[in-house]
Enzyme design. Sequence first.
Site, PDB file in Angstrom:
ATOM      1  N   GLU A 188       0.848  -1.208   0.000  1.00 24.74           N
ATOM      2  CA  GLU A 188       0.000   0.000   0.000  1.00 24.74           C
ATOM      3  C   GLU A 188       0.885   1.259   0.000  1.00 24.74           C
ATOM      4  OE1 GLU A 188      -2.709   1.769   3.115  1.00 24.74           O
ATOM      5  OE2 GLU A 188      -4.187   0.510   2.140  1.00 24.74           O
ATOM      6  N   HIS A 197     -11.701   7.873  14.004  1.00 22.71           N
ATOM      7  CA  HIS A 197     -10.584   7.809  14.952  1.00 22.71           C
ATOM      8  C   HIS A 197      -9.435   8.756  14.658  1.00 22.71           C
ATOM      9  CE1 HIS A 197      -7.829   5.809  12.157  1.00 22.71           C
ATOM     10  NE2 HIS A 197      -8.880   5.161  11.716  1.00 22.71           N
ATOM     11  N   HIS A 215     -14.163   3.302  18.354  1.00 18.65           N
ATOM     12  CA  HIS A 215     -12.721   2.992  18.448  1.00 18.65           C
ATOM     13  C   HIS A 215     -12.278   3.089  19.909  1.00 18.65           C
ATOM     14  CE1 HIS A 215      -8.410   3.358  17.639  1.00 18.65           C
ATOM     15  NE2 HIS A 215      -8.645   3.048  16.366  1.00 18.65           N
TER      16      HIS A 215
END
Length: 379
Positions: free
Chosen positions: A119, A214, A246
């Site tokens: 990624e 979050h 979260h």
Amino acid sequence: MKNNILIVFGTRPEAIKMAPLVNALKKEALFNVKVCVTAQHREMLDQVLDFFSIIPDYDLNIMKANQTLHSLTAAVIEGLKPILDDFSPQYVFVHGDTTTTMAASLAGFYSGAEVCHVEAGLRTFNKYSPFPEEINRKITGVIANYHFAPTQIAQQNLLSEGVKAEDIIVTGNTVIDSLLESMLKVNSAYSNEEIEELKGTLSFEKDIVLVTGHRRENHGDGFLNICKALEMISKLDNVEIVYPVHLNPNVKDVVFEKLSNNENIKLIKPLSYPTFLWLMNKSKIILTDSGGIQEEAPSLGKPVLVMRDTTERPEAVSAGTVLLVGTETNKIFEESKRLLQDKKSYEEMSMLHNPYGDGHAVKRIVEFVLNRASKNSNG
Ligand code: UD1
Ligand code: UDP
């Protein structure tokens, strides 16, 4: 001789996106693969390890309540040193943009390993948003030897920064590999204890608005604005908000203080990955600041309103299935209302289309590394 590979990750999204790669690399006879979790997250990481049946070879167990970026970075580098000394990996694999990613790539580089970045190349070009992820990903990109870019835009970003073309490969995002593999299990007949509980507590005859959030740059005022918007949305007709909160105290404390007494807002614990996929499928729209959810939702045909000012994932915004709404209360409310009440707007955003991958990212990564490893061993 086998090549030693150390795969390092520490948070929930890294684990979800690395799980299929762990399993695929382990099947290759040329590789001796070990997994090290930093456990930058604990409970939220363990939920993912359980689902994908991954038993780490090393567990740094570093999470502390309300940890700082400074202590995290130091703990990852210090914790990895003896493992790198002992295992001497040829390759260290890291994923994405967390502090685990950045610190593990640096530790791997210090120990002479080749760093493989999964990624790679996503950019907002704003070093404060997402904070500290934009800089974590850039630093990792500077250190990495091999770059697995999910899209052509990510590849182009790396080329513009001077990375050599032969060290980058466009793979698609492994999040889609995980999603497709998991959705085979999470079909309509799938159930578990969490799902049974949700069936008992949620009103599925209403439009479900699924919320997560979050980001550090949203802590403080951002979350206060988001909470106000959710209160306003909860007063719309036929709407139920479901929010798996979260565990970061900077998020959890505010959200519970502001929203716990609203009967149209169900605040629940973070869900295991299969339950979350199940719930995404049952939702009408998703409000989030999450990176991974922006990538997953288009595969399920769910419109996403992203509560951030920037995104390093512009592809779904261009495709029209994701809209950036920032953290201003009225904007979040108005865009949610429009999607919930205007059928045409909803249909325009809910087409099934995913620019982030085809489910074969892992295969492309494994082939690339096999190729490099055999070239290296042939001199
Ligand atoms: C981290 C990553 C972020 C990623 C996000 C995914 C960094 C700097 N941040 O943010 O890039 O998008 O994870 O969720 O790398 N906590 C628990 N149990 C858990 C997880 C967290 O109690 O299982 C609490 C702890 O008090 C911990 C705090 O959350 O100190 C913050 O965790 P941290 O990993 O530093 O930041 P996140 O906001 O989770
Ligand atoms: N997710 C989950 N349970 C939840 C909320 C999210 O399993 O209660 C999954 C979601 O499907 C996605 C990932 O967690 O794959 C996103 O993680 P997060 O939002 O924490 O991080 P980000 O993607 O922003 O880095």
